[in-house]
Design a protein around this motif. Structure first.
Motif, PDB file in Angstrom:
ATOM      1  N   MET A   1       0.846  -1.197   0.000  1.00 21.16           N
ATOM      2  CA  MET A   1       0.000   0.000   0.000  1.00 21.16           C
ATOM      3  C   MET A   1       0.884   1.251   0.000  1.00 21.16           C
ATOM      4  SD  MET A   1      -3.198   0.836   2.559  1.00 21.16           S
ATOM      5  CE  MET A   1      -4.206  -0.493   1.889  1.00 21.16           C
ATOM      6  N   HIS A   2       0.507   2.222  -0.826  1.00 22.04           N
ATOM      7  CA  HIS A   2       1.262   3.460  -0.989  1.00 22.04           C
ATOM      8  C   HIS A   2       0.371   4.651  -0.633  1.00 22.04           C
ATOM      9  CE1 HIS A   2       4.209   1.363  -3.789  1.00 22.04           C
ATOM     10  NE2 HIS A   2       3.181   0.541  -3.783  1.00 22.04           N
ATOM     11  N   VAL A   3       1.006   5.798  -0.410  1.00 24.43           N
ATOM     12  CA  VAL A   3       0.283   7.050  -0.266  1.00 24.43           C
ATOM     13  C   VAL A   3       0.583   7.920  -1.475  1.00 24.43           C
ATOM     14  CG1 VAL A   3       0.155   9.224   1.028  1.00 24.43           C
ATOM     15  CG2 VAL A   3       0.091   7.038   2.235  1.00 24.43           C
ATOM     16  N   LEU A   4      -0.463   8.492  -2.027  1.00 24.79           N
ATOM     17  CA  LEU A   4      -0.370   9.334  -3.213  1.00 24.79           C
ATOM     18  C   LEU A   4      -0.857  10.729  -2.860  1.00 24.79           C
ATOM     19  CD1 LEU A   4      -0.342   9.988  -6.312  1.00 24.79           C
ATOM     20  CD2 LEU A   4      -2.573   8.884  -6.436  1.00 24.79           C
ATOM     21  N   GLU A   5       0.040  11.684  -2.805  1.00 25.37           N
ATOM     22  CA  GLU A   5      -0.375  13.073  -2.594  1.00 25.37           C
ATOM     23  C   GLU A   5      -0.812  13.612  -3.950  1.00 25.37           C
ATOM     24  OE1 GLU A   5       1.207  17.493  -1.189  1.00 25.37           O
ATOM     25  OE2 GLU A   5       2.583  15.794  -1.068  1.00 25.37           O
ATOM     26  N   GLY A   6      -2.082  13.378  -4.257  1.00 21.96           N
ATOM     27  CA  GLY A   6      -2.572  13.706  -5.587  1.00 21.96           C
ATOM     28  C   GLY A   6      -3.824  14.561  -5.578  1.00 21.96           C
ATOM     29  N   PHE A   7      -4.052  15.254  -4.474  1.00 23.38           N
ATOM     30  CA  PHE A   7      -5.288  16.015  -4.333  1.00 23.38           C
ATOM     31  C   PHE A   7      -5.117  17.475  -4.750  1.00 23.38           C
ATOM     32  CE2 PHE A   7      -3.202  15.324  -0.171  1.00 23.38           C
ATOM     33  CZ  PHE A   7      -2.748  16.606   0.082  1.00 23.38           C
ATOM     34  N   TYR A   8      -6.247  18.152  -4.914  1.00 22.74           N
ATOM     35  CA  TYR A   8      -6.287  19.591  -5.169  1.00 22.74           C
ATOM     36  C   TYR A   8      -6.271  20.339  -3.840  1.00 22.74           C
ATOM     37  CZ  TYR A   8      -7.687  18.670 -10.034  1.00 22.74           C
ATOM     38  OH  TYR A   8      -7.726  18.252 -11.341  1.00 22.74           O
ATOM     39  N   GLY A   9      -6.151  21.649  -3.911  1.00 25.38           N
ATOM     40  CA  GLY A   9      -6.226  22.461  -2.708  1.00 25.38           C
ATOM     41  C   GLY A   9      -4.898  22.581  -1.987  1.00 25.38           C
ATOM     42  N   LEU A 200      -8.140  -4.405 -19.591  1.00 28.20           N
ATOM     43  CA  LEU A 200      -6.808  -3.785 -19.632  1.00 28.20           C
ATOM     44  C   LEU A 200      -5.678  -4.814 -19.649  1.00 28.20           C
ATOM     45  CD1 LEU A 200      -7.415  -0.804 -17.186  1.00 28.20           C
ATOM     46  CD2 LEU A 200      -6.964  -0.658 -19.640  1.00 28.20           C
ATOM     47  N   ASN A 201      -6.036  -6.085 -19.611  1.00 25.70           N
ATOM     48  CA  ASN A 201      -5.060  -7.167 -19.731  1.00 25.70           C
ATOM     49  C   ASN A 201      -4.044  -7.157 -18.590  1.00 25.70           C
ATOM     50  OD1 ASN A 201      -4.034  -9.472 -21.002  1.00 25.70           O
ATOM     51  ND2 ASN A 201      -2.522  -8.275 -22.160  1.00 25.70           N
ATOM     52  N   ARG A 202      -4.497  -6.819 -17.404  1.00 25.96           N
ATOM     53  CA  ARG A 202      -3.663  -6.811 -16.192  1.00 25.96           C
ATOM     54  C   ARG A 202      -4.558  -6.478 -15.004  1.00 25.96           C
ATOM     55  NH1 ARG A 202      -0.049  -2.692 -18.550  1.00 25.96           N
ATOM     56  NH2 ARG A 202      -1.331  -3.313 -20.327  1.00 25.96           N
ATOM     57  N   LYS A 203      -4.077  -6.774 -13.823  1.00 28.06           N
ATOM     58  CA  LYS A 203      -4.770  -6.292 -12.637  1.00 28.06           C
ATOM     59  C   LYS A 203      -4.547  -4.789 -12.519  1.00 28.06           C
ATOM     60  CE  LYS A 203      -4.709 -10.363  -9.610  1.00 28.06           C
ATOM     61  NZ  LYS A 203      -4.257 -10.867  -8.267  1.00 28.06           N
ATOM     62  N   VAL A 204      -5.621  -4.044 -12.325  1.00 24.44           N
ATOM     63  CA  VAL A 204      -5.480  -2.602 -12.166  1.00 24.44           C
ATOM     64  C   VAL A 204      -4.848  -2.290 -10.810  1.00 24.44           C
ATOM     65  CG1 VAL A 204      -7.403  -1.992 -13.666  1.00 24.44           C
ATOM     66  CG2 VAL A 204      -7.823  -2.389 -11.224  1.00 24.44           C
ATOM     67  N   THR A 205      -4.361  -1.069 -10.689  1.00 26.03           N
ATOM     68  CA  THR A 205      -3.859  -0.547  -9.424  1.00 26.03           C
ATOM     69  C   THR A 205      -4.854   0.500  -8.936  1.00 26.03           C
ATOM     70  OG1 THR A 205      -1.525  -0.986  -9.881  1.00 26.03           O
ATOM     71  CG2 THR A 205      -2.027   0.826  -8.372  1.00 26.03           C
ATOM     72  N   LEU A 206      -5.333   0.349  -7.715  1.00 24.72           N
ATOM     73  CA  LEU A 206      -6.333   1.282  -7.209  1.00 24.72           C
ATOM     74  C   LEU A 206      -5.722   2.635  -6.896  1.00 24.72           C
ATOM     75  CD1 LEU A 206      -8.586  -0.730  -4.726  1.00 24.72           C
ATOM     76  CD2 LEU A 206      -9.034  -0.126  -7.122  1.00 24.72           C
ATOM     77  N   TRP A 207      -6.342   3.676  -7.435  1.00 21.20           N
ATOM     78  CA  TRP A 207      -6.147   5.044  -6.962  1.00 21.20           C
ATOM     79  C   TRP A 207      -7.339   5.276  -6.053  1.00 21.20           C
ATOM     80  CZ3 TRP A 207      -3.708   9.622  -9.840  1.00 21.20           C
ATOM     81  CH2 TRP A 207      -3.986  10.833  -9.191  1.00 21.20           C
ATOM     82  N   ASP A 208      -7.132   5.177  -4.769  1.00 18.83           N
ATOM     83  CA  ASP A 208      -8.227   5.184  -3.812  1.00 18.83           C
ATOM     84  C   ASP A 208      -8.523   6.594  -3.322  1.00 18.83           C
ATOM     85  OD1 ASP A 208     -10.028   3.723  -1.813  1.00 18.83           O
ATOM     86  OD2 ASP A 208      -8.753   4.946  -0.509  1.00 18.83           O
ATOM     87  N   ASN A 209      -9.769   7.025  -3.497  1.00 17.42           N
ATOM     88  CA  ASN A 209     -10.224   8.347  -3.046  1.00 17.42           C
ATOM     89  C   ASN A 209     -11.244   8.248  -1.917  1.00 17.42           C
ATOM     90  OD1 ASN A 209      -8.740   9.962  -4.904  1.00 17.42           O
ATOM     91  ND2 ASN A 209     -10.225   9.522  -6.515  1.00 17.42           N
ATOM     92  N   ASN A 229     -13.173  -1.100   1.555  1.00 19.94           N
ATOM     93  CA  ASN A 229     -13.011  -2.538   1.776  1.00 19.94           C
ATOM     94  C   ASN A 229     -11.722  -3.030   1.106  1.00 19.94           C
ATOM     95  OD1 ASN A 229     -14.246  -1.940  -0.734  1.00 19.94           O
ATOM     96  ND2 ASN A 229     -15.112  -3.998  -0.913  1.00 19.94           N
ATOM     97  N   TYR A 230     -10.586  -2.534   1.625  1.00 14.96           N
ATOM     98  CA  TYR A 230      -9.297  -2.821   0.993  1.00 14.96           C
ATOM     99  C   TYR A 230      -8.951  -4.303   1.003  1.00 14.96           C
ATOM    100  CZ  TYR A 230      -8.926   2.216   1.696  1.00 14.96           C
ATOM    101  OH  TYR A 230      -9.173   3.563   1.696  1.00 14.96           O
ATOM    102  N   SER A 231      -9.213  -4.976   2.099  1.00  8.90           N
ATOM    103  CA  SER A 231      -8.841  -6.392   2.170  1.00  8.90           C
ATOM    104  C   SER A 231      -9.623  -7.209   1.152  1.00  8.90           C
ATOM    105  CB  SER A 231      -9.082  -6.936   3.583  1.00  8.90           C
ATOM    106  OG  SER A 231     -10.434  -6.780   3.967  1.00  8.90           O
ATOM    107  N   GLU A 232     -10.884  -6.861   0.935  1.00 15.20           N
ATOM    108  CA  GLU A 232     -11.705  -7.571  -0.049  1.00 15.20           C
ATOM    109  C   GLU A 232     -11.246  -7.268  -1.466  1.00 15.20           C
ATOM    110  OE1 GLU A 232     -16.415  -7.944  -1.388  1.00 15.20           O
ATOM    111  OE2 GLU A 232     -15.831  -6.603   0.243  1.00 15.20           O
ATOM    112  N   ALA A 233     -10.925  -6.007  -1.726  1.00  8.43           N
ATOM    113  CA  ALA A 233     -10.518  -5.609  -3.077  1.00  8.43           C
ATOM    114  C   ALA A 233      -9.087  -6.036  -3.394  1.00  8.43           C
ATOM    115  CB  ALA A 233     -10.643  -4.101  -3.233  1.00  8.43           C
ATOM    116  N   GLY A 234      -8.275  -6.216  -2.361  1.00 10.97           N
ATOM    117  CA  GLY A 234      -6.847  -6.423  -2.553  1.00 10.97           C
ATOM    118  C   GLY A 234      -6.477  -7.563  -3.476  1.00 10.97           C
ATOM    119  N   ALA A 235      -7.204  -8.676  -3.395  1.00  9.99           N
ATOM    120  CA  ALA A 235      -6.871  -9.827  -4.227  1.00  9.99           C
ATOM    121  C   ALA A 235      -7.157  -9.584  -5.707  1.00  9.99           C
ATOM    122  CB  ALA A 235      -7.646 -11.052  -3.743  1.00  9.99           C
TER     123      ALA A 235
END
Length: 333
Positions: A1-9, A200-209, A229-235
């Motif tokens: 799990m990563h942190v993405l500083e990708g917000f506005y403001g 997309l022919n691969r597992k996507v990577t979640l950009w979680d908002n 529900n990260y644990s459910e989506a993780g697989a």
């Protein structure tokens, strides 16, 4: 799990980012992506070179990440360069970017007009040229259509036919971002994730908002204790990048809950035990009512309570109460 500083403001300061990197290392996160929407030299002013001070700041983050065992990524939004992948100024900017030690790069094509029928083909071509200029260090890609949310087509134009199928031609090792059924998704549909994986022919990577609060409506709230529900989506996904709220100390509460599976009380007691009861007491004001719905008396009472603490989280709450986290109209979604 990563942190993405990708917000506005309001962006984080350098010291807040460095502190976040220590937090991420302490609680076994994988990395940090620097991509604040307010850094115009990563977006609209992409062709403008960083000043020495700006570049040093990013290099400092990269070194700190490396020292902490974290992957460091810089998000680039070359929206105005799509039709000029060999622009001379862009090549010069890439040379600056290559001076950032151990950095990986991400190409973000979110929040851009989507009228061209060959949009995906142009984005793929730009990826290959950029990856060559950046010595093969581009590892992440955010599409213009990063969700099935119909708001994207309303804001940016109709999605071209076979958009995802063309993007599927990107190298399999490139992670492609996806925010779920909505721009802000708090309950990921695993079946829908498998569907986009196939396209997309691969597992996507979640950009979680899930608990981002930079929008016109969401900036009125402090979504403390909100996670998905990260644990459910993780697989069903390759990785998860969480784009958190604008308040870095408060964001750590939800981040710890997300990465360690803690409940709110446990996360608060771990990070800021002296504020646990006080924050819990005001959760309805933070999460349901919002700042603009608070009476003058309530604001004054909250200010009196939180002014007694010097903890950064208390100071962020005080700033929120004063209206310092102003909505950035550039945030269209």
């Amino acid at each position: 799990m990563h942190v993405l500083e990708g917000f506005y403001g309001k962006p984080w300061s350098l010291n807040e980012r460095l502190d976040m990197l220590d937090f991420l290392a302490t609680f076994q996160f994988a990395g940090f992506c620097y991509a604040p929407k307010s850094d115009k030299k990563l977006r609209g002013d992409m062709l403008t070179l960083f000043t020495d001070a700006e570049l040093t700041s990013i290099q400092t983050l990269a070194k700190k990440s490396s020292d902490n065992g974290l992957r460091f990524t810089v998000g680039l939004s070359p929206i105005h360069l799509l039709n000029q992948p060999d622009n001379a100024s862009w090549q010069q900017k890439c040379q600056q970017l290559l001076s950032i030690p151990n950095a990986q790069f991400a190409l973000f094509f979110d929040d851009m007009p989507a009228g061209e029928t060959d949009l995906a083909m142009k984005q793929c071509h730009f990826f290959h040229r950029a990856n060559a200029l950046l010595d093969g260090r581009v590892s992440l890609f955010c599409p213009t259509f990063y969700s099935d949310d119909p708001v994207l087509e309303r804001l940016f134009g109709e999605k071209p036919e076979n958009y995802f199928e063309v993007l599927a031609s990107l190298p399999k090792e490139i992670d492609i971002f996806w925010t779920g059924q909505k721009v802000i998704t708090r309950a990921y549909d695993v079946k829908a994730l498998h569907t986009i994986n196939n396209r997309l022919n691969r597992k996507v990577t979640l950009w979680d908002n899930a608990f981002v609060n930079d929008g016109r409506k969401t900036s009125q709230f402090l979504p403390i204790g909100v996670t998905a529900n990260y644990s459910e989506a993780g697989a069903a996904v390759n990785d998860i990048y969480i784009n958190p709220m604008n308040q870095p100390s408060l964001a750590k509460i939800n981040l710890l809950m997300a990465n360690k599976g803690l409940n709110l009380n446990a996360a608060l007691n771990t990070l800021m035990p002296k504020l646990t009861a006080l924050i819990a007491n005001y959760l309805p004001e933070f999460k349901k009512l919002g700042r603009d719905s608070l009476s003058t008396e309530t604001i004054q009472a909250m200010q009196a309570d939180f002014s007694e603490s010097q903890h950064p989280a208390a100071k962020e709450i005080m700033a929120w109460l004063k209206g310092e986290y102003i909505f950035d109209p550039a945030c269209l979604t």
